[in-house]
Design an enzyme around this catalytic site. Structure first.
Site, PDB file in Angstrom:
ATOM      1  N   LYS A  40       0.856  -1.188   0.000  1.00 20.10           N
ATOM      2  CA  LYS A  40       0.000   0.000   0.000  1.00 20.10           C
ATOM      3  C   LYS A  40       0.889   1.233   0.000  1.00 20.10           C
ATOM      4  O   LYS A  40       1.674   1.446   0.928  1.00 20.10           O
ATOM      5  CB  LYS A  40      -0.914  -0.001   1.226  1.00 20.10           C
ATOM      6  CG  LYS A  40      -1.739   1.271   1.368  1.00 20.10           C
ATOM      7  CD  LYS A  40      -2.786   1.170   2.454  1.00 20.10           C
ATOM      8  CE  LYS A  40      -3.487   2.507   2.640  1.00 20.10           C
ATOM      9  NZ  LYS A  40      -4.528   2.448   3.675  1.00 20.10           N
ATOM     10  N   LYS A  91      -2.022  -1.552  -3.866  1.00 20.51           N
ATOM     11  CA  LYS A  91      -2.912  -0.394  -3.818  1.00 20.51           C
ATOM     12  C   LYS A  91      -2.101   0.874  -3.886  1.00 20.51           C
ATOM     13  O   LYS A  91      -1.143   0.973  -3.102  1.00 20.51           O
ATOM     14  CB  LYS A  91      -3.700  -0.458  -2.507  1.00 20.51           C
ATOM     15  CG  LYS A  91      -4.515   0.744  -2.167  1.00 20.51           C
ATOM     16  CD  LYS A  91      -5.068   0.607  -0.777  1.00 20.51           C
ATOM     17  CE  LYS A  91      -5.881   1.823  -0.444  1.00 20.51           C
ATOM     18  NZ  LYS A  91      -6.280   1.855   0.944  1.00 20.51           N
TER      19      LYS A  91
HETATM   20  C1  PBG Z   1      -7.452   3.926   5.409  1.00 14.43           C
HETATM   21  C2  PBG Z   1      -7.752   3.598   3.992  1.00 14.43           C
HETATM   22  C3  PBG Z   1      -7.544   4.426   2.903  1.00 14.43           C
HETATM   23  C4  PBG Z   1      -8.066   3.765   1.788  1.00 14.43           C
HETATM   24  C5  PBG Z   1      -8.545   2.537   2.227  1.00 14.43           C
HETATM   25  N1  PBG Z   1      -8.343   2.448   3.605  1.00 14.43           N
HETATM   26  C6  PBG Z   1      -6.993   5.784   2.831  1.00 14.43           C
HETATM   27  C7  PBG Z   1      -5.687   6.062   3.435  1.00 14.43           C
HETATM   28  O1  PBG Z   1      -4.879   5.162   3.708  1.00 14.43           O
HETATM   29  O2  PBG Z   1      -5.438   7.236   3.644  1.00 14.43           O
HETATM   30  C8  PBG Z   1      -8.095   4.303   0.393  1.00 14.43           C
HETATM   31  C9  PBG Z   1      -9.168   3.802  -0.484  1.00 14.43           C
HETATM   32  C10 PBG Z   1      -9.483   4.691  -1.634  1.00 14.43           C
HETATM   33  O3  PBG Z   1      -8.849   5.736  -1.869  1.00 14.43           O
HETATM   34  O4  PBG Z   1     -10.437   4.347  -2.354  1.00 14.43           O
HETATM   35  N2  PBG Z   1      -6.695   3.028   6.099  1.00 14.43           N
END
Ligand code: PBG
Ligand code: ZN
Length: 327
Positions: free
Chosen positions: A199, A252
């Site tokens: 991520k 991601k």
């Molecule tokens: C938070 C989380 C995020 C997303 C999924 N879980 C945002 C972040 O890490 O700031 C992003 C999903 C998206 O942008 O569609 N843990």
């Protein structure tokens, strides 16, 4: 012309083009739909930055999802959006028995017993500081305590009936903590762990943070989300999460990270590989279509086919409802 130079005959017709996919074609079962559940039970509120997506209250889930289940929706991933609950340093609302995600799991199991329910597991929607883990006074992360806390939350979702828990917090050691807690409490053989392994810290989470009210109140997430240039770290994170017991590994965002999807598919060749087509990618694809740069359906197929080609076979995608019509 050399005989071997002549390729076009192999894709002259729609069917012969189809045959070039090396056995991989998009299926409805590959799509997992991210949905936002809020704590007003009657809510159905448009999210401005995320086209066609809404925050839903549990009383509205039937009208929202029944038509999609009818069209072949197989799985959802739930995100809690507490708007009225008290936020604190440890994100207590994440596993409160009345938290919207727990109520929604129970409701959905009643309404749609066959629907596969994954839950995002994180603290940022529930902490007063908006970070994904627990913080020391100086603002740095307590790794071990955070991983334990995230494990507790995952167990609560498993106890409520979730089929899959998906930690997006990125704390070191969380998969191990979570898997241990699930096994020790009798859920090891019933609940799957999908790790957000690679991520990245990206520009593309903006609309989600608006949707979920989870922007950090200070600083950023660069010390727990991967730097975009870090292909090696991503590979190590995938390997680490597999060693800790992940059942599915995820990349991601997706579009700028196709090389990472491909690396992940190679490292985790015996596992399902997921990719999250995040809010900013979705908004960007919509914005381009609106500006007349391409046709929305056509670009949606091209991009999701690229994820499949790179090696993913599960897509967390806001395009899920459209694909249920298109496939
Ligand atoms: C938070 C989380 C995020 C997303 C999924 N879980 C945002 C972040 O890490 O700031 C992003 C999903 C998206 O942008 O569609 N843990
Ligand atoms: Zn978070």
């Amino acid at each position: 012309m050399e005989i071997s130079s002549c390729l076009q005959g192999g894709y002259h017709k729609p069917l012969s083009r189809q045959w070039q996919n090396q056995g991989k074609s998009l299926q409805k079962s590959m799509f997992m739909y991210p949905i936002f559940i809020t704590d007003d039970p009657d809510a159905s509120v448009e999210i401005k930055s995320l086209p066609n997506q809404r925050r839903w209250g549990i009383n509205r889930l039937q009208e929202f999802l029944a038509p999609l289940v009818e069209k072949g929706l197989k799985s959802v991933i739930l995100f809690g959006v507490p708007l009225n609950m008290k936020k604190d340093y440890r994100g207590s609302a994440a596993d409160d028995i009345n938290t919207p995600v727990i109520l929604a799991i129970k409701k959905l199991k009643q309404l749609f017993p066959e629907l596969y329910i994954a839950c995002d597991v994180c603290l940022c929607e529930y902490t007063d500081h908006g970070h994904c883990g627990l913080l020391r006074e100086d603002g740095s992360i307590y790794s071990h305590e955070s991983a334990q806390r995230v494990g507790e939350v995952a167990l609560a979702y498993a106890q409520a009936g979730a089929d899959c828990v998906a930690p997006s917090d990125m704390m070191d050691g969380r998969i191990l903590q979570m898997k241990r807690k699930l096994i020790d409490n009798g859920f090891g053989n019933r609940v799957l762990v999908m790790a957000y392994s690679a991520k990245f810290s990206t520009n593309l989470y903006g609309p989600f943070r608006e949707a979920a009210g989870s922007a950090p109140s200070f600083g950023d997430r660069k010390c727990y989300q991967l730097p975009p240039n870090a292909r090696g770290l991503a590979r190590r994170a995938v390997q680490r999460d597999l060693n800790e017991g992940a059942d599915i590994v995820m990349v991601k965002p997706s579009l700028p990270y196709l090389d990472v999807i491909s690396d992940t598919a190679q490292i985790a060749s015996d596992y399902p590989v997921a990719c999250y087509v995040v809010s900013g990618e979705f908004a960007m694809l919509h914005a381009g279509a609106k500006a007349g740069i391409y046709d929305l359906k056509s670009i949606a197929f091209e991009t999701h086919e690229s994820f499949l080609r790179a090696g993913a076979n599960i897509f967390l995608s806001y395009f899920t409802p459209e694909f249920l019509d298109w496939l």
